[in-house]
Design a protein around this motif. Structure first.
Motif, mmCIF file in Angstrom:
data_model
loop_
_atom_site.group_PDB
_atom_site.id
_atom_site.type_symbol
_atom_site.label_atom_id
_atom_site.label_comp_id
_atom_site.label_asym_id
_atom_site.label_seq_id
_atom_site.Cartn_x
_atom_site.Cartn_y
_atom_site.Cartn_z
ATOM 1 N N SER A 32 0.830 -1.210 0.000
ATOM 2 C CA SER A 32 0.000 0.000 0.000
ATOM 3 C C SER A 32 0.864 1.258 0.000
ATOM 4 C CB SER A 32 -0.943 0.002 1.205
ATOM 5 O OG SER A 32 -0.237 0.128 2.431
ATOM 6 N N TRP A 33 1.937 1.258 0.800
ATOM 7 C CA TRP A 33 2.839 2.408 0.810
ATOM 8 C C TRP A 33 3.536 2.575 -0.539
ATOM 9 C CZ3 TRP A 33 3.758 6.306 4.257
ATOM 10 C CH2 TRP A 33 3.214 6.189 5.536
ATOM 11 N N LEU A 34 3.957 1.467 -1.147
ATOM 12 C CA LEU A 34 4.604 1.549 -2.464
ATOM 13 C C LEU A 34 3.632 2.062 -3.517
ATOM 14 C CD1 LEU A 34 6.991 1.032 -4.360
ATOM 15 C CD2 LEU A 34 6.226 -1.348 -4.562
ATOM 16 N N SER A 35 2.398 1.562 -3.503
ATOM 17 C CA SER A 35 1.396 1.989 -4.489
ATOM 18 C C SER A 35 1.072 3.468 -4.335
ATOM 19 C CB SER A 35 0.124 1.154 -4.333
ATOM 20 O OG SER A 35 0.390 -0.213 -4.590
ATOM 21 N N LEU A 36 0.985 3.926 -3.083
ATOM 22 C CA LEU A 36 0.697 5.341 -2.837
ATOM 23 C C LEU A 36 1.846 6.214 -3.340
ATOM 24 C CD1 LEU A 36 -0.860 6.656 0.481
ATOM 25 C CD2 LEU A 36 0.729 8.028 -0.856
ATOM 26 N N TRP A 37 3.071 5.803 -3.051
ATOM 27 C CA TRP A 37 4.236 6.570 -3.515
ATOM 28 C C TRP A 37 4.279 6.610 -5.050
ATOM 29 C CZ3 TRP A 37 9.574 5.900 -0.650
ATOM 30 C CH2 TRP A 37 10.413 6.964 -0.988
ATOM 31 N N LEU A 41 4.117 9.750 -7.695
ATOM 32 C CA LEU A 41 5.128 9.930 -8.737
ATOM 33 C C LEU A 41 4.525 10.073 -10.128
ATOM 34 C CD1 LEU A 41 7.758 7.283 -7.532
ATOM 35 C CD2 LEU A 41 7.966 9.773 -7.377
ATOM 36 N N GLY A 42 3.207 9.891 -10.226
ATOM 37 C CA GLY A 42 2.532 10.034 -11.509
ATOM 38 C C GLY A 42 2.398 8.755 -12.299
ATOM 39 N N ALA A 43 2.688 7.624 -11.672
ATOM 40 C CA ALA A 43 2.570 6.336 -12.366
ATOM 41 C C ALA A 43 1.109 5.927 -12.495
ATOM 42 C CB ALA A 43 3.343 5.260 -11.605
ATOM 43 N N ASN A 44 0.824 5.153 -13.503
ATOM 44 C CA ASN A 44 -0.480 4.496 -13.640
ATOM 45 C C ASN A 44 -0.354 3.137 -12.959
ATOM 46 O OD1 ASN A 44 -1.574 6.598 -15.279
ATOM 47 N ND2 ASN A 44 -0.471 5.761 -17.039
ATOM 48 N N GLN A 348 -3.548 11.913 3.385
ATOM 49 C CA GLN A 348 -2.716 13.096 3.597
ATOM 50 C C GLN A 348 -1.599 12.811 4.590
ATOM 51 O OE1 GLN A 348 -2.905 15.734 1.777
ATOM 52 N NE2 GLN A 348 -4.805 15.191 0.746
ATOM 53 N N LEU A 349 -1.899 12.024 5.616
ATOM 54 C CA LEU A 349 -0.897 11.649 6.607
ATOM 55 C C LEU A 349 0.262 10.899 5.953
ATOM 56 C CD1 LEU A 349 0.065 11.304 9.568
ATOM 57 C CD2 LEU A 349 -1.479 9.334 9.739
ATOM 58 N N CYS A 350 -0.072 9.924 5.118
ATOM 59 C CA CYS A 350 0.964 9.149 4.423
ATOM 60 C C CYS A 350 1.712 10.012 3.408
ATOM 61 C CB CYS A 350 0.340 7.941 3.726
ATOM 62 S SG CYS A 350 -0.309 6.681 4.839
ATOM 63 N N ARG A 351 0.964 10.851 2.709
ATOM 64 C CA ARG A 351 1.599 11.712 1.716
ATOM 65 C C ARG A 351 2.593 12.665 2.369
ATOM 66 N NH1 ARG A 351 -1.151 16.104 -2.393
ATOM 67 N NH2 ARG A 351 -1.444 17.217 -0.440
ATOM 68 N N GLU A 352 2.236 13.214 3.535
ATOM 69 C CA GLU A 352 3.140 14.105 4.246
ATOM 70 C C GLU A 352 4.392 13.369 4.711
ATOM 71 O OE1 GLU A 352 3.210 17.243 4.652
ATOM 72 O OE2 GLU A 352 1.225 17.879 3.976
ATOM 73 N N GLN A 353 4.236 12.124 5.182
ATOM 74 C CA GLN A 353 5.416 11.369 5.607
ATOM 75 C C GLN A 353 6.324 11.055 4.430
ATOM 76 O OE1 GLN A 353 4.536 8.005 8.174
ATOM 77 N NE2 GLN A 353 4.151 9.372 9.902
#
Length: 362
Positions: A32-37, A41-44, A348-353
């Motif tokens: 989940s963290w990898l998919s969010l990152w 990054l703009g990946a599909n 948002q929490l994950c995005r900020e980290q």
């Protein structure tokens, strides 16, 4: 996508912007963290995995199912997996789908070997047959090494092995990956393959059984003492973003330069983040602000390694990767997630980290 001075689309030389990336095991903790990152990054992103285990899993709380292509399926289902490859035509594949728990492997050895070995074979076969897939990154484990309880870290060319079924299955997956890499993935094929081995990964959104941080959080939330097995066991602790950065960096460099970055890679913490279970639990209690723990080590227990660490000289020297977070900071990131996930937008929490971590990469 940009946040407070971080232009995600330009990270990793912009390799992931608009790129089709398949993540197996995307509903899991690391996935989940990898998919969010990758989404940032703009990946599909195409995710292929079983259902999340709990309704508090990071995948669900971040709403990732609305941001990526979310497909439910088993890597043992060869027909459905093939359909995913032919329909979505991924260019880069991160394979994380696995039975990841050591103690579960004692109860379910057949499923563990089937998922972790044959599941890997099925993914590799599809990468091999795919017209579009160029890069495969197979995520295994630091437990793939034949652990001799030595004080120095294991290198990528050390013998593979495994006492418990989980560790053995990951060693098998490494051997399978190496065989495919040497047999089918090379400069002539235009396809390149790597395997990656990380230490004990911590971070927000992990609720797995028999893992130290989730066990701590469940006990602290219930205001009960934390039950600790093997408090003197030594592990290489690292925040989830550390190895994920390594995986993303590796795949990006493979995409540009190919064979130079193929093969096996360790991604572990620096020596000062190799610590006992007792040390970690004491720091978790201090960061939480309350709580206690008790030693519940059974007299006769299933075998678990006492000492394990990785030598990451290869990744530091050739790839240019290095850990950015010491143990205290990794624990602070992790506890911040668990303290705030019920009252804050988790995406948002994950995005900020992730953004905070990316600032350390400059």
């Amino acid at each position: 996508m940009e946040i407070v001075g971080i232009n995600f689309s330009q990270l990793f030389d912009g390799i992931y912007q608009g790129r089709r990336v398949l993540v197996t095991g995307h509903t899991g903790f690391k996935g989940s963290w990898l998919s969010l990152w990758l989404h940032l990054l703009g990946a599909n992103v195409i995710g292929y995995a079983l259902d999340p285990v709990t309704d508090q899993d990071n995948f669900l709380l971040t709403g990732l199912h609305n941001k990526i292509i979310d497909i439910r399926g088993d890597v043992l289902d060869t027909k459905k997996l093939k359909t995913v490859f032919t329909t979505y035509q991924p260019e880069i594949v991160f394979h994380l789908a696995a039975q990841p728990i050591v103690r579960h492997s004692y109860k379910m050895p057949e499923l563990t070997f089937a998922t972790n070995v044959m599941g890997t074979v099925h993914v590799l076969e599809n990468i091999r047959d795919s017209v579009t897939a160029k890069i495969g990154v197979i995520i295994t484990s630091d437990k793939c090494y034949e652990n001799k309880e030595q004080i120095w870290g294991y290198r990528e060319n050390d013998p593979l092995g495994g006492y418990d079924p989980y560790s053995a299955s990951k060693a098998c997956a490494e051997i399978v990956t190496s065989s495919y890499g040497r047999s089918y993935f090379n400069s002539g094929s235009g396809k390149f393959l790597a395997s990656v081995r990380a230490g004990n990964v911590i971070g927000g959104g992990d609720w797995s059984d028999y893992r130290l941080l989730p066990d701590c959080i469940r006990a602290l939330q219930a205001q009960k003492p934390i039950e600790v097995r093997n408090p003197q066991a030594v592990r290489p602790w690292q925040h989830v973003l550390e190895p994920l950065y390594g995986y993303l960096l590796l795949a990006a460099k493979m995409f540009k330069e190919g064979a130079k970055y193929s093969g096996a890679w360790n991604f572990g913490p620096d020596f000062d983040s190799v610590a006992t279970v007792k040390t970690v639990v004491d720091r978790v209690v201090a960061l939480w602000g309350s709580g206690s723990w008790v030693d519940c080590s059974p007299q006769e227990s299933l075998h678990e390694a006492v000492l394990l660490s990785l030598d990451c000289t290869k990744a530091k020297t050739i790839l240019g990767w290095r850990p950015r977070l010491d143990l205290d900071t990794a624990l602070a990131y992790t506890l911040a997630w668990y303290k705030n996930y019920t009252q804050q937008d988790v995406y948002q929490l994950c995005r900020e980290q992730i953004a905070d971590y990316c600032r350390l990469l400059r």
